[in-house]
Design an enzyme around this catalytic site. Structure first.
Site, PDB file in Angstrom:
ATOM      1  CE  LYS A 246      39.570  27.188  31.005  1.00 48.25           C
ATOM      2  NZ  LYS A 246      39.268  28.640  31.127  1.00 48.25           N
TER       3      LYS A 246
ATOM      4  CG  ASP B 136      42.262  34.708  38.093  1.00 47.60           C
ATOM      5  OD1 ASP B 136      43.007  35.152  38.990  1.00 47.60           O
ATOM      6  OD2 ASP B 136      42.249  33.515  37.763  1.00 47.60           O
TER       7      ASP B 136
END
Length: 459
Positions: A194, A291
């Site tokens: 990432k 989230d």
């Protein structure tokens, strides 16, 4: 004062002490630490600032202060981990009104001492914010402490090679934070890389450090495991275990829509609940993800769910019911009290979980309501509520599912559980551990009746 003078002289720049007050028998525990990249004098000056600020924590029985590069804490209850041992005696310290003197023992960490500062910073209840006069230390220096948690510090050139120079062919997905790539390391291990797009953004930088510090200390079968990180110059990269089946949204709304049968969907629903229960109730930290959505749920080789992307995660202190903070998250998944009032608690994750459950059952994506027209019919929780009111739960079920493949009453019950999660008032929503109990029970929800979801219209 002893810690202020002793800590800069010790290898590793960390020390701890306990001392008993002669008048009332109270024992005071204290800990101090500087990052290892600071100079000895810089450590002393930093702790001096913290020491002089500490009285503002009084009369609390626990206080903490930190500046850029150091941390100091006191408490009248022990917070030292079991792997500490006595290693030396520090100078005599004057305590009590009569000036009696008593020796205090410095305690050094056998393992994990450097890491303690990160955890204590996160758990702080009485913070003294960084002094403008304290020495500025780059945040990347602090992150080295997490290596003691078993994480690997990767070289940028190795990750660049592993991802074929971050090529489009290896890209797994992309979001506001940056892109995720499939990488093959030199030893043949496949990982997910990432790469954050910093753009000199303080928020993205904070998301990076938040994710590293949290995931270095939490481990659960339904959480994606962080393997390591890379912090070179402006480069910020997180390396995770590779999830062969990517994210859940691809199975619900993307190219693999219709692949999941009912049992697989149920297992995913239960797995997410277990992961959130660990974060909220079972970990030594109370973590709010903030989230939860289908593209942040990854699926492993066996299609078991793993919660991912902790960049927005926040810690909830034990003595608080909620945090007051600016809204950050994804509209369509976010609880109304968080959007309207900025009140953040575990129940915000519960709300998001309910939305995800409705998406898994229906194969439909939840969308935020906008004030440019009448689109209430596109609001998934409201559609589910209307069908529930008319006893037509099963009309919500994904048409790609074979009706012979699931038990109608079980599906109805899980829809009702999702509606309990998406109620407008946070106090009415169940906890995640209660949700697990409801999911695994054989009976119906006879004594738990959901209320109508609240509509939030955005501009």
């Amino acid at each position: 004062m002893n810690l202020q003078t002793t800590t800069p002289k010790k290898q590793g720049f960390f020390a701890a002490t306990k001392i008993e007050l002669p008048n009332n028998g109270t024992t005071i525990y204290a800990f101090a630490q500087c990052i290892e990249t600071i100079t000895q004098n810089g450590c002393f000056e930093c702790l001096k600032t913290g020491y002089h600020n500490m009285p503002t924590c009084l009369p609390n029985s626990d206080g903490r202060a930190y500046a850029d590069g150091c941390f100091i804490r006191y408490s009248n209850s022990s917070f030292f981990p079991d792997n500490y041992q006595m290693i030396e005696i520090i100078t005599n310290s004057s305590v009590g009104k009569q000036g009696s003197r008593k020796k205090g023992a410095v305690i050094g960490g056998v393992v994990g001492g450097v890491t303690l500062i990160l955890i204590l910073l996160l758990l702080s209840t009485c913070f003294i914010r960084r002094s403008k006069s304290s020495k500025r230390i780059h945040r990347g220096d602090v992150i080295t402490a997490t290596m003691l948690k078993g994480l690997v510090s990767y070289c940028y050139k190795d990750l660049k090679f592993a991802t074929q120079n971050f090529s489009e062919e290896t890209k797994l997905g992309e979001g506001g934070f940056g892109a995720v790539y499939k990488g093959t390391l030199g030893d043949g291990k496949v990982v997910a890389v990432k790469k954050l797009t910093l753009q000199h953004s303080r928020k993205t930088e904070e998301d990076f450090f938040s994710e590293v510090m949290l995931l270095s200390d939490v481990h659960h079968p339904n959480l994606v495991q962080l393997l390591g990180w890379c912090c070179e110059g402006h480069v910020r990269i997180l390396v995770y275990e590779y999830m062969k089946n990517n994210s859940l949204d691809r199975f619900l709304f993307g190219e693999r829509k219709g692949y999941l049968d009912w049992k697989q969907r149920y297992d995913i629903i239960l797995g997410i609940a277990r992961g959130l229960t660990y974060l909220h109730e079972e970990s030594h930290l109370r973590i709010i993800h903030r989230d939860i959505k289908t593209n942040n749920i990854l699926l492993d080789d066996d299609l078991q769910s793993r919660i991912a992307d902790f960049g927005l995660a926040r810690l909830l202190p034990e003595d608080k019911s909620h945090l007051s903070t600016k809204f950050t998250g994804t509209l369509g998944y976010t609880a109304p009290e968080y959007i309207i009032h900025g009140q953040l608690s575990e129940k915000a994750d519960v709300y998001s979980y309910g939305i995800v459950v409705l998406e898994i059952i229906s194969g439909q994506k939840s969308k935020a309501l906008e004030d440019d027209g009448d689109n209430e019919n596109e609001f998934l929780p409201l559609n589910a509520w209307k069908l529930y009111e008319r006893g037509m739960h099963l009309d919500l079920v994904d048409k790609t599912l074979d009706p012979n493949d699931y038990d109608a009453e079980e599906v109805k019950k899980i829809i009702e559980i999702a509606l309990l999660c998406t109620q407008g008032f946070a106090d009415l929503r169940p906890t995640m551990s209660e949700i697990i109990g409801l999911l695994q029970s054989k009976g119906l929800l006879e004594h738990m009746i959901p209320t109508m979801p609240v509509l939030i219209v955005t501009n």
